[in-house]
Design a protein around this motif. Structure first.
Motif, short mmCIF file in Angstrom:
data_model
loop_
_atom_site.label_atom_id
_atom_site.label_comp_id
_atom_site.label_asym_id
_atom_site.label_seq_id
_atom_site.Cartn_x
_atom_site.Cartn_y
_atom_site.Cartn_z
N ARG A 188 -4.31 -9.88 -0.51
CA ARG A 188 -5.38 -9.18 -1.23
C ARG A 188 -6.42 -8.52 -0.33
O ARG A 188 -6.83 -7.38 -0.60
CB ARG A 188 -6.05 -10.15 -2.21
N PHE A 224 -4.94 -6.08 -8.14
CA PHE A 224 -3.72 -6.42 -7.41
C PHE A 224 -2.83 -7.25 -8.32
O PHE A 224 -3.13 -8.41 -8.60
CB PHE A 224 -4.08 -7.17 -6.13
N ASP A 254 3.81 0.20 -3.52
CA ASP A 254 3.20 -0.33 -4.74
C ASP A 254 4.23 -0.90 -5.71
O ASP A 254 4.27 -0.54 -6.89
CB ASP A 254 2.36 0.75 -5.42
N ASN A 306 0.82 -1.21 0.00
CA ASN A 306 0.00 0.00 0.00
C ASN A 306 0.85 1.26 0.00
O ASN A 306 0.42 2.31 -0.49
CB ASN A 306 -0.93 0.01 1.22
N ILE A 311 -5.25 -4.95 0.63
CA ILE A 311 -4.73 -4.04 -0.39
C ILE A 311 -5.77 -3.00 -0.75
O ILE A 311 -6.93 -3.32 -1.03
CB ILE A 311 -4.31 -4.83 -1.66
N PHE A 312 -5.37 -1.74 -0.75
CA PHE A 312 -6.27 -0.62 -1.01
C PHE A 312 -6.34 -0.35 -2.52
O PHE A 312 -5.85 0.65 -3.03
CB PHE A 312 -5.77 0.62 -0.26
N SER A 313 -6.93 -1.29 -3.23
CA SER A 313 -7.03 -1.17 -4.68
C SER A 313 -8.08 -2.12 -5.21
O SER A 313 -8.37 -3.15 -4.58
CB SER A 313 -5.68 -1.49 -5.33
N ASP A 314 -8.63 -1.79 -6.38
CA ASP A 314 -9.61 -2.69 -6.99
C ASP A 314 -8.93 -3.80 -7.80
O ASP A 314 -9.58 -4.74 -8.24
CB ASP A 314 -10.58 -1.92 -7.89
#
Length: 297
Positions: free
Chosen positions: A266, A274, A241, A238, A269-272
């Motif tokens: 996963r 990975f 990256d 995070n 993780i601050f994301s749509d």
């Protein structure tokens, strides 16, 4: 010609690389134990021996199990305690009669894999060591990130995120704090966690082997380990990256880590999406010494 020296706790290794990365020569000797002067002389002797054998003079980079203080120029945070508080770089430059470059051994590992290893096509590489300790190095566009305090990449002494249940009570760390990532994720920490839950005294490699043979207790210990590792690495991902995380140290031989880490990371993780890759080192246990040579890249 580039010379790299890996100053380890038990062995000191030197490698000579041509400009294109070809290995020209390699030597390894036992590291003098607890003797700073003998350590200096052994490094100087290795450099002299290799240069005499090859008939040419080279640049010298050295990887150490610690860091050089940017404030004092003295060594700090070293597992080889005879180095702590010593002007290692200054003394070696006087002995070798040239400028040298010095870096933490995990930084050297990460640099090696970023230059011509598993992460050679990545912009950001995080190299981690999972062994008797837990270390890390950050390489951005083939340059080691040192940081304002010479501690960039030292994720092993961050607290383990979200401790609860089996993570408690917080275990002590040799650094004097409690709950450090290293106190959960080193090889000895895995063995200690397994012993607490099963009463069995096994090494990390034995736990891995028995889990593959169907031992339920060993499988449970590795699942706890992987879940903790996923939490710890998610915090790094995070923040940095990286395209690639290269795993070194003795626990890097556990092939299941490369399959399972994406799933344990996963959820945190601050994301749509990975796409970070977890890879073994292309150069194996030679990566650290190669990275020391590449400090002159």
């Amino acid at each position: 010609m580039r010379l790299g020296v890996d100053l380890g706790g038990t062995k000191t290794e030197i490698i000579a690389l041509a400009d294109d990365g070809r290995e020209l020569l390699r030597q390894r000797i036992p590291t003098p134990q607890g003797d700073y002067l003998a350590t200096l002389m052994s490094i100087a002797g290795l450099v002299e021996s290799v240069e005499n054998s090859l008939g040419q003079r080279g640049t010298v980079g050295i990887g150490i199990p610690g860091a050089e203080s940017l404030a004092t120029g003295l060594i700090k945070n070293a597992n080889s305690t005879c180095l702590i508080g010593k002007p290692l770089k200054r003394d070696l430059q006087a002995l070798l009669q040239r400028e040298i470059r010095l870096a933490n051994d995990a930084n050297c590992f990460a640099l090696s894999e970023a230059v011509d290893g598993s992460g050679q096509d990545a912009e950001i590489v995080f190299g981690i060591i999972l062994g008797t300790g837990v270390g890390g190095g950050i390489v951005i566009r083939r340059q080691v990130l040192t940081g304002a305090n010479a501690i960039a990449g030292e994720w092993g002494h961050n607290p383990l995120p979200l401790p609860s249940g089996d993570d408690l009570p917080l275990p002590p760390c040799y650094c004097g704090r409690t709950g450090c990532t290293e106190a959960y994720l080193s090889g000895p920490a895995l063995a200690a966690d397994h012993r607490r839950h099963t009463g069995q005294t096994l090494t990390a490699s034995e736990i891995d082997r028995r889990a593959a043979d169907g031992d339920a207790g060993c499988e449970a210990s590795l699942q706890r380990y992987e879940e903790r590792l996923g939490r710890a690495l998610a915090g790094v991902i995070n923040l940095l990256d990286p395209q690639v995380i290269v795993i070194g140290g003795g626990l890097s031989n556990m092939q299941r880590l490369y399959r399972n880490l994406p799933d344990t990371c996963r959820p945190h993780i601050f994301s749509d999406g990975f796409s970070t890759k977890f890879l073994p080192p292309k150069h194996g246990d030679s990566s650290g010494v190669r990275g020391a040579a590449w400090l002159w890249n």
